[in-house]
Design a protein around this motif. Structure first.
Motif, PDB file in Angstrom:
ATOM      1  N   TYR A  35       0.785  -1.395   0.044  1.00  0.00           N
ATOM      2  CA  TYR A  35      -0.076  -0.108   0.205  1.00  0.00           C
ATOM      3  C   TYR A  35       0.953   1.173   0.034  1.00  0.00           C
ATOM      4  CZ  TYR A  35      -4.199  -2.893   0.968  1.00  0.00           C
ATOM      5  OH  TYR A  35      -5.203  -3.674   0.796  1.00  0.00           O
ATOM      6  N   THR A  36       2.015   1.200   0.588  1.00  0.00           N
ATOM      7  CA  THR A  36       2.834   2.483   0.762  1.00  0.00           C
ATOM      8  C   THR A  36       3.418   2.758  -0.652  1.00  0.00           C
ATOM      9  OG1 THR A  36       3.660   1.999   3.183  1.00  0.00           O
ATOM     10  CG2 THR A  36       5.105   3.191   1.697  1.00  0.00           C
ATOM     11  N   PHE A  37       3.858   1.601  -1.396  1.00  0.00           N
ATOM     12  CA  PHE A  37       4.505   1.953  -2.606  1.00  0.00           C
ATOM     13  C   PHE A  37       3.344   2.382  -3.828  1.00  0.00           C
ATOM     14  CE2 PHE A  37       8.178  -0.614  -1.537  1.00  0.00           C
ATOM     15  CZ  PHE A  37       9.119   0.122  -1.889  1.00  0.00           C
ATOM     16  N   SER A  38       2.108   1.489  -3.714  1.00  0.00           N
ATOM     17  CA  SER A  38       1.301   2.125  -4.696  1.00  0.00           C
ATOM     18  C   SER A  38       0.533   3.310  -4.104  1.00  0.00           C
ATOM     19  CB  SER A  38      -0.004   0.847  -4.571  1.00  0.00           C
ATOM     20  OG  SER A  38      -0.399   0.816  -3.234  1.00  0.00           O
ATOM     21  N   GLY A  39       0.596   3.514  -2.744  1.00  0.00           N
ATOM     22  CA  GLY A  39      -0.195   4.799  -2.602  1.00  0.00           C
ATOM     23  C   GLY A  39       0.563   6.205  -2.840  1.00  0.00           C
ATOM     24  N   GLY A  40       2.066   5.829  -2.631  1.00  0.00           N
ATOM     25  CA  GLY A  40       3.087   7.009  -3.257  1.00  0.00           C
ATOM     26  C   GLY A  40       2.459   7.311  -4.748  1.00  0.00           C
ATOM     27  N   GLY A  42       0.099   6.510  -6.545  1.00  0.00           N
ATOM     28  CA  GLY A  42      -1.337   7.161  -6.602  1.00  0.00           C
ATOM     29  C   GLY A  42      -1.213   8.592  -6.372  1.00  0.00           C
ATOM     30  N   LEU A  43      -0.632   9.033  -5.447  1.00  0.00           N
ATOM     31  CA  LEU A  43      -0.851  10.265  -5.009  1.00  0.00           C
ATOM     32  C   LEU A  43       0.049  11.129  -6.291  1.00  0.00           C
ATOM     33  CD1 LEU A  43       0.582  10.482  -1.339  1.00  0.00           C
ATOM     34  CD2 LEU A  43      -1.939  11.109  -2.271  1.00  0.00           C
ATOM     35  N   LEU A  44       1.161  10.669  -6.580  1.00  0.00           N
ATOM     36  CA  LEU A  44       1.779  11.481  -7.993  1.00  0.00           C
ATOM     37  C   LEU A  44       0.920  11.520  -8.990  1.00  0.00           C
ATOM     38  CD1 LEU A  44       5.367   9.974  -7.585  1.00  0.00           C
ATOM     39  CD2 LEU A  44       4.663  12.296  -6.959  1.00  0.00           C
ATOM     40  N   LEU A  45       0.171  10.277  -9.210  1.00  0.00           N
ATOM     41  CA  LEU A  45      -0.663  10.274 -10.409  1.00  0.00           C
ATOM     42  C   LEU A  45      -1.465  11.452 -10.351  1.00  0.00           C
ATOM     43  CD1 LEU A  45      -1.493   9.014 -13.181  1.00  0.00           C
ATOM     44  CD2 LEU A  45      -2.721   7.041 -11.599  1.00  0.00           C
ATOM     45  N   LEU A  46      -2.239  11.341  -9.025  1.00  0.00           N
ATOM     46  CA  LEU A  46      -3.388  12.374  -9.036  1.00  0.00           C
ATOM     47  C   LEU A  46      -2.852  13.704  -9.122  1.00  0.00           C
ATOM     48  CD1 LEU A  46      -6.182  12.861  -7.736  1.00  0.00           C
ATOM     49  CD2 LEU A  46      -5.485  12.797  -5.617  1.00  0.00           C
ATOM     50  N   ALA A  47      -1.635  14.198  -8.467  1.00  0.00           N
ATOM     51  CA  ALA A  47      -1.209  15.511  -8.361  1.00  0.00           C
ATOM     52  C   ALA A  47      -0.848  16.014  -9.673  1.00  0.00           C
ATOM     53  CB  ALA A  47       0.117  15.691  -7.382  1.00  0.00           C
ATOM     54  N   PHE A  48      -0.062  14.917 -10.462  1.00  0.00           N
ATOM     55  CA  PHE A  48       0.797  15.302 -11.778  1.00  0.00           C
ATOM     56  C   PHE A  48      -0.029  14.650 -13.101  1.00  0.00           C
ATOM     57  CE2 PHE A  48       3.812  15.662  -8.672  1.00  0.00           C
ATOM     58  CZ  PHE A  48       4.260  17.098  -8.755  1.00  0.00           C
TER      59      PHE A  48
END
Length: 312
Positions: A35-40, A42-48
């Motif tokens: 979840y940590t790797f996929s969450g990171g 996911g956040l980058l995908l959402l932001a950029f």
């Protein structure tokens, strides 16, 4: 089925599959790490990725904060620079994707057929080296290669009737030039990927083909290439996405040729001019959205025609 078998199945542990070993639940630490790797990501995908796309959609259908429907798209379609840019990118994509598919598959098959392991490894390494260079750096290198006055391959250029840099980078030659640059920088990685896919083909299948008397050409045509279909489709999708974003190469050549290559050669360049020369971010967003829609539609074609998500 006997009563004892039914009773045994009823009292079997919940995580045990019938006729097989018990299922092992993932360790909690592994789940947290996943979840940590996929969450990171996911956040980058959402932001950029997601948020800029939503903002571009908003800009494409508004003007000064007010909804204007398709007015920005109509303005872009009416621009005298739009259709030539579409034509330039379309020609480049056809030349690029066809040559990439044919040459990458052919070179991967040749490298895979090499029996000497050291030679195969060395060739794959040489193929991959150009991919280590960034796009702008590779274009700078090609500026020297394309100038007959300083190029180490000036003899080849002169034999083709190209005696000056301006002649070399004429509009008619640009699709071929951009294809050569893109192939030089990106094909090596795809050759390595195709080589790995060829190694995953069952040895029993290959041995059966040899026993049946199939030569190298028939084995490649009837066995290896069909089994590479998903990887070829994946390569087509990724290369298509990169090809529609043509920007660095024509921009650098435009600056080097002092305007021989027009600054609005590609759609990305035109969107750049809209945003930073004309201060029209709404028109720029409309062009970007058109590129996205076309790229997604073509990618969907590759997915379904290539059977990318079909299960064997």
């Amino acid at each position: 089925m006997s009563t004892n078998t039914i009773a045994a199945a009823a009292v079997a542990p919940k995580g045990r599959r019938r006729g097989g070993p018990p299922r092992r639940r993932p360790d909690r630490s592994q789940s947290i790490m996943g979840y940590t790797f996929s969450g990171g990501y996911g956040l980058l995908l959402l932001a950029f990725g997601v948020l800029p796309t939503l903002y571009a959609i908003f800009l494409a259908f508004t003007k000064n904060g007010s909804f204007v429907g398709f007015d920005n798209f109509v303005k872009v379609f009416g621009d005298y620079r739009f259709l030539p840019a579409v034509q330039h990118v379309a020609i480049y994509l056809v030349v690029w994707l066809v040559s990439l598919t044919l040459l990458v598959v052919l070179l991967a098959l040749i490298v895979h057929a090499v029996r000497a392991r050291w030679l195969s490894t060395s060739v794959r390494f040489l193929y991959y080296i150009p991919g280590a260079l960034a796009g702008a750096s590779s274009v700078m290198l090609w500026l020297f290669l394309l100038d007959p006055t300083v190029s180490p391959v000036s003899g080849v250029l002169n034999a083709m009737g190209l005696h000056t840099f301006v002649q070399t980078v004429s509009i008619d030659n640009l699709p071929i030039i951009f294809t050569v640059i893109a192939f030089w920088t990106g094909a090596g990685g795809w050759i390595v990927i195709m080589f790995g896919a060829l190694n995953n083909i069952s040895t029993e299948v290959m041995e059966a083909a040899r026993i049946d008397g199939a030569g190298a050409v028939k084995t490649a045509w009837y066995i290896q290439i069909p089994l590479l279909r998903k990887w070829i489709a994946y390569m087509g999708i990724m290369s298509l996405a990169a090809g529609t974003q043509l920007f660095v190469e024509p921009r650098v050549l435009s600056q080097a040729s002092k305007g021989v290559v027009p600054p609005d050669y590609s759609l990305n360049q035109l969107a750049y001019l809209y945003a930073f020369r004309q201060s029209d971010f709404n028109g720029s967003a409309a062009i970007s959205l058109l590129l996205l829609v076309v790229a997604v539609a073509l990618a969907a074609f590759f997915v379904f025609r290539g059977g990318l998500f079909d299960r064997e």
